[in-house]
Write a protein that holds these residues in place. Structure first.
Motif, PDB file in Angstrom:
ATOM      1  N   ASP A  89       0.754  -1.362   0.000  1.00  0.00           N
ATOM      2  CA  ASP A  89      -0.088   0.073  -0.026  1.00  0.00           C
ATOM      3  C   ASP A  89       0.880   1.307   0.076  1.00  0.00           C
ATOM      4  OD1 ASP A  89      -2.120  -1.721   0.213  1.00  0.00           O
ATOM      5  OD2 ASP A  89      -2.800  -1.032   2.113  1.00  0.00           O
ATOM      6  N   TYR A  90       0.364   1.997  -0.845  1.00  0.00           N
ATOM      7  CA  TYR A  90       1.144   3.448  -0.736  1.00  0.00           C
ATOM      8  C   TYR A  90       0.135   4.576  -1.032  1.00  0.00           C
ATOM      9  CZ  TYR A  90       5.420   1.024  -1.616  1.00  0.00           C
ATOM     10  OH  TYR A  90       6.468   0.238  -1.599  1.00  0.00           O
ATOM     11  N   ARG A  91       0.313   5.906  -0.305  1.00  0.00           N
ATOM     12  CA  ARG A  91      -0.203   7.067  -0.786  1.00  0.00           C
ATOM     13  C   ARG A  91      -0.250   7.543  -2.113  1.00  0.00           C
ATOM     14  NH1 ARG A  91       1.097   9.889   4.871  1.00  0.00           N
ATOM     15  NH2 ARG A  91      -0.628  11.142   4.449  1.00  0.00           N
ATOM     16  N   LEU A  92      -1.023   8.148  -2.717  1.00  0.00           N
ATOM     17  CA  LEU A  92      -1.067   8.914  -4.039  1.00  0.00           C
ATOM     18  C   LEU A  92       0.178   9.834  -3.769  1.00  0.00           C
ATOM     19  CD1 LEU A  92      -3.279   8.364  -5.808  1.00  0.00           C
ATOM     20  CD2 LEU A  92      -4.409  10.752  -5.437  1.00  0.00           C
ATOM     21  N   PRO A  93       0.811   9.732  -4.930  1.00  0.00           N
ATOM     22  CA  PRO A  93       2.012  10.666  -5.107  1.00  0.00           C
ATOM     23  C   PRO A  93       1.618  12.270  -4.614  1.00  0.00           C
ATOM     24  CG  PRO A  93       2.008   9.197  -7.093  1.00  0.00           C
ATOM     25  CD  PRO A  93       0.600   9.127  -6.323  1.00  0.00           C
ATOM     26  N   LYS A  94       2.460  12.935  -4.118  1.00  0.00           N
ATOM     27  CA  LYS A  94       2.085  13.955  -3.702  1.00  0.00           C
ATOM     28  C   LYS A  94       1.921  14.864  -4.911  1.00  0.00           C
ATOM     29  CE  LYS A  94       5.012  14.108   0.311  1.00  0.00           C
ATOM     30  NZ  LYS A  94       6.400  14.355   1.071  1.00  0.00           N
TER      31      LYS A  94
ATOM     32  N   ASP B  55      -9.011   2.376   2.056  1.00  0.00           N
ATOM     33  CA  ASP B  55      -8.397   2.059   3.363  1.00  0.00           C
ATOM     34  C   ASP B  55      -7.347   1.318   3.072  1.00  0.00           C
ATOM     35  OD1 ASP B  55      -8.611   2.788   5.877  1.00  0.00           O
ATOM     36  OD2 ASP B  55     -10.862   1.998   5.956  1.00  0.00           O
ATOM     37  N   SER B  56      -6.478   1.022   4.367  1.00  0.00           N
ATOM     38  CA  SER B  56      -5.317   0.187   4.397  1.00  0.00           C
ATOM     39  C   SER B  56      -5.420  -0.629   5.820  1.00  0.00           C
ATOM     40  CB  SER B  56      -4.180   0.935   4.392  1.00  0.00           C
ATOM     41  OG  SER B  56      -2.866   0.068   4.234  1.00  0.00           O
ATOM     42  N   ASP B  57      -4.851  -1.700   5.780  1.00  0.00           N
ATOM     43  CA  ASP B  57      -4.414  -2.431   7.011  1.00  0.00           C
ATOM     44  C   ASP B  57      -3.726  -1.841   8.040  1.00  0.00           C
ATOM     45  OD1 ASP B  57      -6.363  -4.289   6.329  1.00  0.00           O
ATOM     46  OD2 ASP B  57      -5.039  -5.564   5.736  1.00  0.00           O
ATOM     47  N   TYR B  58      -2.641  -0.721   7.502  1.00  0.00           N
ATOM     48  CA  TYR B  58      -1.581  -0.095   8.006  1.00  0.00           C
ATOM     49  C   TYR B  58      -2.230   1.321   8.266  1.00  0.00           C
ATOM     50  CZ  TYR B  58       1.197  -3.768   6.415  1.00  0.00           C
ATOM     51  OH  TYR B  58       1.752  -4.836   6.286  1.00  0.00           O
ATOM     52  N   PRO B  59      -1.549   1.733   9.507  1.00  0.00           N
ATOM     53  CA  PRO B  59      -2.200   3.420   9.798  1.00  0.00           C
ATOM     54  C   PRO B  59      -1.802   4.096   8.686  1.00  0.00           C
ATOM     55  CG  PRO B  59      -0.915   2.345  11.545  1.00  0.00           C
ATOM     56  CD  PRO B  59      -0.938   1.286  10.285  1.00  0.00           C
ATOM     57  N   ILE B  60      -2.654   4.968   7.977  1.00  0.00           N
ATOM     58  CA  ILE B  60      -2.304   5.886   6.829  1.00  0.00           C
ATOM     59  C   ILE B  60      -1.264   6.712   7.114  1.00  0.00           C
ATOM     60  CG2 ILE B  60      -3.257   7.511   5.131  1.00  0.00           C
ATOM     61  CD1 ILE B  60      -4.842   4.876   5.371  1.00  0.00           C
ATOM     62  N   ASP B  61      -0.956   7.294   8.218  1.00  0.00           N
ATOM     63  CA  ASP B  61      -0.045   8.033   8.001  1.00  0.00           C
ATOM     64  C   ASP B  61       1.329   7.300   8.117  1.00  0.00           C
ATOM     65  OD1 ASP B  61      -0.467   6.990  10.565  1.00  0.00           O
ATOM     66  OD2 ASP B  61      -0.037   8.678  11.572  1.00  0.00           O
ATOM     67  N   LYS B  62       1.516   6.123   8.314  1.00  0.00           N
ATOM     68  CA  LYS B  62       2.639   5.227   8.248  1.00  0.00           C
ATOM     69  C   LYS B  62       3.070   4.972   6.776  1.00  0.00           C
ATOM     70  CE  LYS B  62       4.057   4.633  12.700  1.00  0.00           C
ATOM     71  NZ  LYS B  62       3.170   3.907  13.513  1.00  0.00           N
ATOM     72  N   LEU B  63       2.145   5.024   6.153  1.00  0.00           N
ATOM     73  CA  LEU B  63       2.431   4.779   4.846  1.00  0.00           C
ATOM     74  C   LEU B  63       3.164   5.780   3.786  1.00  0.00           C
ATOM     75  CD1 LEU B  63      -1.141   3.341   3.432  1.00  0.00           C
ATOM     76  CD2 LEU B  63       0.668   2.258   4.121  1.00  0.00           C
ATOM     77  N   LYS B  64       3.929   5.166   2.880  1.00  0.00           N
ATOM     78  CA  LYS B  64       4.951   5.944   2.173  1.00  0.00           C
ATOM     79  C   LYS B  64       4.222   6.611   1.039  1.00  0.00           C
ATOM     80  CE  LYS B  64       9.318   3.738   3.325  1.00  0.00           C
ATOM     81  NZ  LYS B  64      10.187   2.890   2.820  1.00  0.00           N
ATOM     82  N   TYR B  65       4.585   7.382   0.373  1.00  0.00           N
ATOM     83  CA  TYR B  65       3.953   8.079  -0.830  1.00  0.00           C
ATOM     84  C   TYR B  65       4.357   7.425  -2.186  1.00  0.00           C
ATOM     85  CZ  TYR B  65       2.068  12.248   1.594  1.00  0.00           C
ATOM     86  OH  TYR B  65       1.367  12.733   2.497  1.00  0.00           O
ATOM     87  N   ALA B  66       3.806   6.987  -2.790  1.00  0.00           N
ATOM     88  CA  ALA B  66       4.396   6.462  -4.171  1.00  0.00           C
ATOM     89  C   ALA B  66       4.929   7.704  -4.971  1.00  0.00           C
ATOM     90  CB  ALA B  66       3.108   6.146  -5.184  1.00  0.00           C
ATOM     91  N   LEU B  67       5.987   7.691  -5.572  1.00  0.00           N
ATOM     92  CA  LEU B  67       6.699   8.508  -6.265  1.00  0.00           C
ATOM     93  C   LEU B  67       6.044   9.099  -7.525  1.00  0.00           C
ATOM     94  CD1 LEU B  67      10.139   7.274  -5.715  1.00  0.00           C
ATOM     95  CD2 LEU B  67       9.051   8.907  -4.324  1.00  0.00           C
ATOM     96  N   ASP B  68       5.461   8.359  -8.296  1.00  0.00           N
ATOM     97  CA  ASP B  68       5.270   8.685  -9.636  1.00  0.00           C
ATOM     98  C   ASP B  68       4.212   7.742 -10.162  1.00  0.00           C
ATOM     99  OD1 ASP B  68       5.392  10.257 -11.730  1.00  0.00           O
ATOM    100  OD2 ASP B  68       7.548   9.872 -12.178  1.00  0.00           O
ATOM    101  N   VAL B  69       3.378   8.053 -11.126  1.00  0.00           N
ATOM    102  CA  VAL B  69       2.498   7.289 -11.909  1.00  0.00           C
ATOM    103  C   VAL B  69       2.974   7.299 -13.191  1.00  0.00           C
ATOM    104  CG1 VAL B  69       0.237   6.524 -12.705  1.00  0.00           C
ATOM    105  CG2 VAL B  69       0.548   7.150 -10.415  1.00  0.00           C
ATOM    106  N   LEU B  70       3.458   6.367 -13.764  1.00  0.00           N
ATOM    107  CA  LEU B  70       4.394   6.163 -15.006  1.00  0.00           C
ATOM    108  C   LEU B  70       3.196   6.156 -16.415  1.00  0.00           C
ATOM    109  CD1 LEU B  70       7.221   3.859 -14.191  1.00  0.00           C
ATOM    110  CD2 LEU B  70       7.273   6.368 -13.929  1.00  0.00           C
ATOM    111  N   ASP B  71       2.138   5.824 -16.124  1.00  0.00           N
ATOM    112  CA  ASP B  71       1.250   5.767 -17.372  1.00  0.00           C
ATOM    113  C   ASP B  71       0.061   6.547 -17.159  1.00  0.00           C
ATOM    114  OD1 ASP B  71       3.008   3.473 -18.766  1.00  0.00           O
ATOM    115  OD2 ASP B  71       2.243   2.617 -16.880  1.00  0.00           O
ATOM    116  N   GLN B  72      -0.344   6.880 -18.309  1.00  0.00           N
ATOM    117  CA  GLN B  72      -2.051   7.460 -18.267  1.00  0.00           C
ATOM    118  C   GLN B  72      -2.801   6.361 -18.991  1.00  0.00           C
ATOM    119  OE1 GLN B  72      -1.485  10.826 -20.858  1.00  0.00           O
ATOM    120  NE2 GLN B  72      -1.227  12.292 -18.883  1.00  0.00           N
ATOM    121  N   GLN B  73      -2.216   5.666 -19.969  1.00  0.00           N
ATOM    122  CA  GLN B  73      -3.043   4.716 -20.516  1.00  0.00           C
ATOM    123  C   GLN B  73      -2.407   3.213 -19.774  1.00  0.00           C
ATOM    124  OE1 GLN B  73      -2.537   3.796 -24.675  1.00  0.00           O
ATOM    125  NE2 GLN B  73      -3.843   2.085 -24.556  1.00  0.00           N
ATOM    126  N   PRO B  74      -3.332   2.623 -19.239  1.00  0.00           N
ATOM    127  CA  PRO B  74      -2.580   1.345 -18.478  1.00  0.00           C
ATOM    128  C   PRO B  74      -1.581   0.468 -19.153  1.00  0.00           C
ATOM    129  CG  PRO B  74      -5.021   1.119 -18.143  1.00  0.00           C
ATOM    130  CD  PRO B  74      -4.669   2.314 -19.153  1.00  0.00           C
TER     131      PRO B  74
END
Ligand code: ADP
Ligand code: ZN
Ligand code: ZN
Length: 735
Positions: A16-21, A52-71
């Motif tokens: 689980d990751y948070r949405l990139p900043k 939701d996540s099984d982990y506390p949200i504030d402990k989750l890291k941010y993803a760095l980047d989404v590389l694709d617009q089209q999957p």
């Protein structure tokens, strides 16, 4: 919002990751995501957006980047990889990763290698440039001469300053544009110009077959059982033609492209559409480009090996698997998927037909055809004027063998050569001799890392372990008694080649095995020589068995037909029968009748006799009866838990523990069984001691449930890190 990401790690879980900043839009499932993992970065595939996540949200890291617009993975590929991860008990992140071309795994954009090129603007007139602007005039001339575009590389080659392009652009005389490497022929079907050459006129059997393939729209699995030389390839070509005329794409899987360049040539000379061959010679960039062209629908025919089953297609119309019995369609390590079985799944999901072709279908597919799951099509006659070869079991008991060849066989070879035709000798053992033995004390030169003998090679001279690739110089003396009288025992292709070259000094002897074809273009040169049609003797391994069409071969000899008859592998007989018939199928494919000689010490063997007198169908019948009586696949489902460790006994002990957990914690579902652990057939290999536990059931679903529980034990076992373990569902290599 939480991104649930599958990462290429051996762990059976998602991360689980948070949405990139800064990112506000929700990324789509199947897009690649770059994330921090431990102290490095990784690229994974987005599997789920969760609240939701099984982990506390504030402990989750941010993803760095989404590389694709089209999957990066479309719905079908995602489904296939996910299904396969589940079915083969392989981590989803790894499975998704393997469905992607290498460059996408590394984070490259899912785009063609765009190069920026320059051209003159329409109506650009050189006379508007001052006579003194000599260099600018030169550049514009270059642009006018090359309307397809000029790269900055070409500018440098012409010693012209690149910045002048910009100068011309400012004057409205030049412009840059983005170039895609391959021309787009998306509308071929509309112009009706699909064919480069006229198709052959089909014989009645072929015609009926093509009609039946086209009869039913939508998903349908057809098994095409056609004797060697019956014109299966022509059937493929005409089935593909129909698909192309509807504007759709065809995917063709073959065992190995490099070995059968002729197949590719036949496709290319028939069709005028973009054909992509996904072979091992492509670099990562070319592979990605081919993948993209398949995805956007411009590549109309895709030919590839096992992994090509994951190639995306915009307008899929047909999947073909040629030589469907070939073991190479099942990956033998890591992600142990069967491309053939995934093809069934894919065809169903895409609602298109799947055509499985072979002269010697796997018993699995035959069983499916006989029970009505697949439609069974047969070609019983050779195409054109070719006649089926005649078979002979040559009894070599008590015979004097010369490098594996009996006197009677040598006479037979001589007879064919005198008729100015070609001879093919099959021996599935490369090298000079499979063992080097001390004549004084009997000690054998063995691999220190495997339970196996070292093979003696003469060109170049060395000892080679064919199981772990260990290589050493040829010993001068016995390691046990010091005697220098070391003798090669038994013959491999080098030795047989050697002997034949001496025995028939005027005839070229061509050795065709992994060693003789490893250099670039070596195979091509050998094939050219064979296709001159002049008399020659080919000595080769199973490389020669696959798909080749040698019109001048009239004699095929199998030096050791017995090698697979007494194998401990229950599939040994099936593999032997397939190999013999495939090799035999190289004889008499054109106007000259063919003869097949099998050297054997068991001329009464029922399997050999059924095979050559009644054909593959009769052999398969009796083999299927035997499998049914013994509750073996395809009448039951098998899976192996494999384990290996550097220390002897450890893998077996680990599996014993797993077994004990199974006994104490699992209620045996009726019909689910396990046996073992046993040491593997070659226990020690490449320094690792290997063992396996066999699980089997009549019901696939029961086996799957059992494996799910076993996977839990494996993942939690405290010793899991000291052994390498894996699950092999529907194993094919011997066990
Ligand atoms: P397979 O793939 O079944 O082993 P191929 O497709 O390679 O067989 O065909 C064997 C040979 O027969 C090839 O040379 C092919 O050109 C020829 N052939 C196939 N179909 C026909 C046909 N209908 N008429 C004449 N020759 C044919
Ligand atoms: Zn010795
Ligand atoms: Zn070895």
């Amino acid at each position: 919002m939480i991104l649930r990401v599958a990462l290429p790690t051996p762990l059976f879980k998602l991360f689980d990751y948070r949405l990139p900043k800064g990112l506000r839009i929700q990324p789509r499932i199947g897009c690649r995501v770059r994330v921090p993992f431990g102290n490095r970065e990784m690229i994974g595939v987005l599997v789920e957006c969760a609240a939701d996540s099984d982990y506390p949200i504030d402990k989750l890291k941010y993803a760095l980047d989404v590389l694709d617009q089209q999957p990066a993975l479309d719905e079908i590929q995602f489904y296939l990889a996910q299904w396969a991860a589940n079915y083969y008990f392989y981590p989803l992140g790894e499975a998704l990763n393997q469905a992607l071309p290498t460059l996408l795994r590394k984070g490259e954009a899912a785009e063609f290698a765009h190069s920026t090129l320059w051209r003159a603007t329409s109506g650009a007139d050189i006379s508007t440039l001052s006579k003194t602007a000599v260099r600018q005039r030169e550049v514009l001339e270059l642009l006018l001469r090359n309307p397809d575009g000029v790269s900055t590389d070409l500018m440098r080659v012409e010693s012209l300053p690149v910045n002048l392009l910009k100068t011309l652009q400012d004057k409205g005389l030049a412009e840059s544009f983005t170039h895609q490497p391959t021309p787009i022929h998306a509308n071929d079907h509309e112009t009706g110009d699909l064919l480069r050459e006229a198709p052959l006129t089909l014989n009645t059997e072929q015609q009926q077959t093509v009609q039946r393939i086209q009869q039913k729209a939508g998903f349908n699995t057809l098994l095409l059982e056609g004797v060697t030389g019956s014109g299966k390839t022509e059937v493929y070509l005409q089935a593909i033609q129909q698909v192309l005329s509807q504007g759709k794409q065809a995917l063709v899987l073959v065992p190995e492209i490099g070995l059968t360049p002729q197949t590719l040539v036949r496709f290319k000379s028939r069709f005028q559409v973009p054909i992509m061959a996904l072979h091992s010679g492509l670099n990562d960039r070319q592979r990605l480009d081919a993948w993209l062209m398949a995805r956007q629908g411009t590549a109309r025919i895709l030919i590839g090996t096992r992994s090509a089953i994951f190639t995306p297609m915009r307008n899929p119309g047909l999947i073909i698997i040629d030589e469907e019995h070939d073991l190479s369609f099942k990956q033998q390590d890591g992600f142990r998927y069967s491309a053939r079985d995934l093809a069934v799944l894919r065809a169903r999901k895409e609602n298109i037909p799947l055509l499985l072709g072979s002269a010697t279908p796997s018993l699995e597919s035959l069983h499916n055809a006989r029970t009505g799951r697949y439609q069974h099509l047969t070609l019983t006659q050779r195409a054109g004027n070719a006649k089926p070869p005649t078979f002979e079991l040559m009894d070599i008991r008590g015979e004097n063998l010369h490098s594996g060849l009996s006197d009677s066989l040598l006479q037979r070879i001589d007879k064919h050569l005198k008729n100015n035709t070609q001879v093919l000798i099959f021996l599935n053992r490369r090298g000079f001799s499979p063992s080097l033995i001390c004549h004084q004390c009997g000690a054998v030169n063995e691999c220190t890392r495997c339970d196996a003998r070292m093979t003696l090679h003469r060109s170049p001279p060395h000892m080679h372990c064919h199981h772990c690739d260990r290589q050493t110089p040829i010993p001068k003396a016995c390691h046990q008694c010091g005697s220098e009288d070391l003798r090669p025992s038994g013959a491999g292709t080098e030795r047989t080649e050697d002997f034949l070259a001496h025995h028939f000094p005027k005839i070229p002897v061509l050795r065709i095995d992994r060693d003789s074809t490893s250099r670039k273009d070596a195979m091509k040169h050998l094939m050219e020589q064979i296709h001159t049609g002049k008399p020659c003797i080919m000595v080769g391994t199973q490389m020669l068995a696959k798909g080749h069409h040698f019109p001048m071969v009239t004699l095929v000899a199998v030096l050791d037909a017995d090698s697979g008859l007494f194998s401990a592998d229950f599939r040994g007989m099936e593999k032997t029968a397939q190999l013999i018939l495939q090799v035999a199928g190289r004889a008499g494919r054109a106007d000259h009748p063919g003869e097949v000689v099998l050297q054997t010490r068991h001329p009464e063997h029922p399997m050999l006799n059924a095979l050559i007198r009644e054909g593959y169908g009769a052999f398969a019948d009796s083999e299927l009866q035997m499998r049914s009586a013994a509750h073996l696949p395809p009448f039951s489902a098998h899976a192996l838990v494999r384990a290996e460790a550097a220390q002897s006994g450890r893998a077996e002990a680990f599996l014993m523990d797993i077994r004990q957990q199974m006994e104490s914690q699992i209620l045996r579902t009726q019909g689910t069984h396990w046996s073992g652990p046993f040491p593997s057939q070659m226990e020690k290999r490449a320094g690792m001691y290997r063992a396996q536990l066999l699980l089997h059931s009549h019901q696939r679903a029961d086996l799957h449930r059992l494996l799910t529980q076993v996977l839990g034990f494996l993942n939690q076992h405290t010793g899991r890190n000291r052994v390498r373990w894996s699950i092999d569902v529907d194993p094919l290599d011997s066990y």
